[in-house]
Enzyme design. Structure first.
Site, PDB file in Angstrom:
ATOM      1  CD  GLU A   1      -2.748  -1.334   2.408  1.00 49.57           C
ATOM      2  OE1 GLU A   1      -3.637  -0.486   2.607  1.00 49.57           O
ATOM      3  OE2 GLU A   1      -2.527  -2.272   3.186  1.00 49.57           O
TER       4      GLU A   1
ATOM      5  CB  VAL B   1     -10.020 -17.609   1.253  1.00 47.26           C
ATOM      6  CG1 VAL B   1      -8.692 -18.080   1.822  1.00 47.26           C
ATOM      7  CG2 VAL B   1     -11.003 -18.777   1.139  1.00 47.26           C
ATOM      8  CE  LYS B   2     -12.528 -11.083   4.299  1.00 46.44           C
ATOM      9  NZ  LYS B   2     -13.204 -10.123   5.221  1.00 46.44           N
TER      10      LYS B   2
ATOM     11  CB  SER C   1      -5.520  -2.414   0.403  1.00 51.42           C
ATOM     12  OG  SER C   1      -5.365  -1.147   0.969  1.00 51.42           O
TER      13      SER C   1
ATOM     14  CD  GLU D   1     -14.361 -12.647   7.344  1.00 51.40           C
ATOM     15  OE1 GLU D   1     -13.769 -12.041   8.239  1.00 51.40           O
ATOM     16  OE2 GLU D   1     -14.888 -12.069   6.355  1.00 51.40           O
TER      17      GLU D   1
ATOM     18  NE  ARG E   1     -28.283  -0.292   2.408  1.00 46.55           N
ATOM     19  CZ  ARG E   1     -29.097   0.683   2.812  1.00 46.55           C
ATOM     20  NH1 ARG E   1     -30.286   0.385   3.334  1.00 46.55           N
ATOM     21  NH2 ARG E   1     -28.733   1.950   2.703  1.00 46.55           N
TER      22      ARG E   1
ATOM     23  CG  ASN F   1     -15.946  -6.884   7.291  1.00 48.44           C
ATOM     24  OD1 ASN F   1     -15.452  -7.993   7.497  1.00 48.44           O
ATOM     25  ND2 ASN F   1     -15.647  -6.176   6.222  1.00 48.44           N
TER      26      ASN F   1
ATOM     27  CB  SER G   1     -10.017   8.391   2.211  1.00 50.26           C
ATOM     28  OG  SER G   1      -8.883   8.206   1.399  1.00 50.26           O
TER      29      SER G   1
END
EC number: 6.3.2.4
Length: 357
Positions: A16, A181-182, A188, A218, A224, A311, A323
């Site tokens: 990032e 899957v994370k 980001s 997850e 939303r 989340n 942003s």
């Protein structure tokens, strides 16, 4: 009046890096705008992608161009912070390093050792805010509702060919499809995959394992996506609630950082009751991980059932003029230059309280 010297620390070793430069440019502009021009002197410090720190002259060039420096040679460990950088002239640090080695507690540990105040969360809050697994455990302890999730270790994927099919069977049974899957420690949306079948699940697990030894899977949810900004320390305040909409399959890296791929609606079109509940949960989440200064908390709102699921929290969100975090506060009544000023003041107050204790 003597100006406070603000060390604007940006760049960094994460994926990032470019986002950090954009955030730093916006903050530098805010620190030289209106009343802030009389309050602060900006001393930029740039960290290259290889971890080498660059002094004010080069850092200013990067701020003006908006482009990272090309790495010409490999620096030795002892040369990472050259003697040309006078760290003692900094009164307060404003780190705006997104991702690993920036918002995960590492740079916060270094700044703590320097015994100079800095904007944002300390080591604990930063580390928990970056690690999705530790974060979710803290949210669970605070009683905040979340989607179902499972922890997967890299060793479960690669160590024994017989274990992997059983792992996938378990994930399918407990979470179903679609699921996400994370990697546990990336920002980001880097390395994140949405999967709908066994083949995609296997590929996604292998991909996430290339980024991190700890992975989180997850359950997907039709909802939303709402966000709320938090500002403060021991008595934080919550902003209005905003909403992100997009046409892509999920809010991935390209969607986040490509103009026109996503739309922000501030304030979100939800009832006062939902807004208040999200604001309360955002502050709960902020306090649960011992965050400080700033944080953006993201939620899923399932309209059919009225459920609000947390989340994640981002303790060093994107900070450009467009942003979500500064826009939420602008709509709440805190314009960008004032927001930057307040963050510095919170950093000074926290440092003063720490030294008293």
């Amino acid at each position: 009046m003597t100006k406070l010297r603000v060390g604007l620390l940006f760049g960094g070793c994460s994926g990032e890096h470019e986002v950090s430069i954009s955030s730093a440019r916006a903050i530098a502009k805010a620190l030289t705008t209106d009343e802030n021009a009389n309050r602060y002197q900006v001393l930029p410090v740039y960290i290259q992608k290889d971890g080498v720190w660059k002094d004010r002259e080069i850092a200013q060039q990067v701020l003006e161009s908006g482009k990272p420096l090309l790495i010409s040679d490999e620096a030795r460990p002892g040369d990472r912070i050259p003697q040309t950088i006078n760290l003692s002239e900094i009164d307060v640090w404003f780190p705006i390093l997104h991702g690993p080695n920036g918002e995960d507690g590492t740079i916060q540990g270094l700044l703590t050792l320097m015994q100079v105040p800095f904007v944002g969360s300390g080591v604990l809050g930063s580390a928990m805010g970056m690690d999705k697994i530790a974060m979710k455990m803290a949210f669970s302890q605070a009683g905040l509702p979340q989607v179902k999730y499972q922890l997967v270790m890299r060793s479960q994927i690669y160590s024994n060919p017989c274990i992997f099919p059983k792992l996938c069977d378990q994930l399918e049974a407990e979470l179903g499809y679609p699921c996400f899957v994370k990697p546990a420690n990336l920002g980001s949306s880097v390395g994140i995959s949405k999967v709908r079948n066994r083949q995609e699940l296997e590929t996604a697990l292998d991909n996430a394992a290339s980024y991190d030894r700890r992975i989180i899977v997850e359950a997907g949810v039709v909802a939303r996506e709402l966000e709320c900004a938090v500002l403060g320390t021991d008595y934080p305040k919550a902003s209005v609630v905003g909403e992100i909409t997009f046409n892509s399959d999920f809010y991935d890296y390209e969607t986040k950082y490509t103009e026109g791929k996503a739309d922000l609606f501030i304030p979100a079109k939800v009832s006062d009751e939902i807004t208040q509940k999200i604001q309360e949960m955002a502050i709960q989440a902020f306090l649960a991980i011992d965050a400080s200064g700033l944080g953006r908390v993201d939620f899923f709102y399932v309209e059919e059932t009225g459920e609000i699921l947390i989340n994640e929290i981002n303790t060093l969100p994107g900070f450009t003029a467009t942003s979500m975090y500064p826009q939420l506060w602008a709509t709440t009544g805190v314009p960008f230059p004032e927001l930057v000023h307040q963050l510095i003041q919170f950093a000074l107050e926290r440092d003063s309280e720490t030294k008293r204790n």
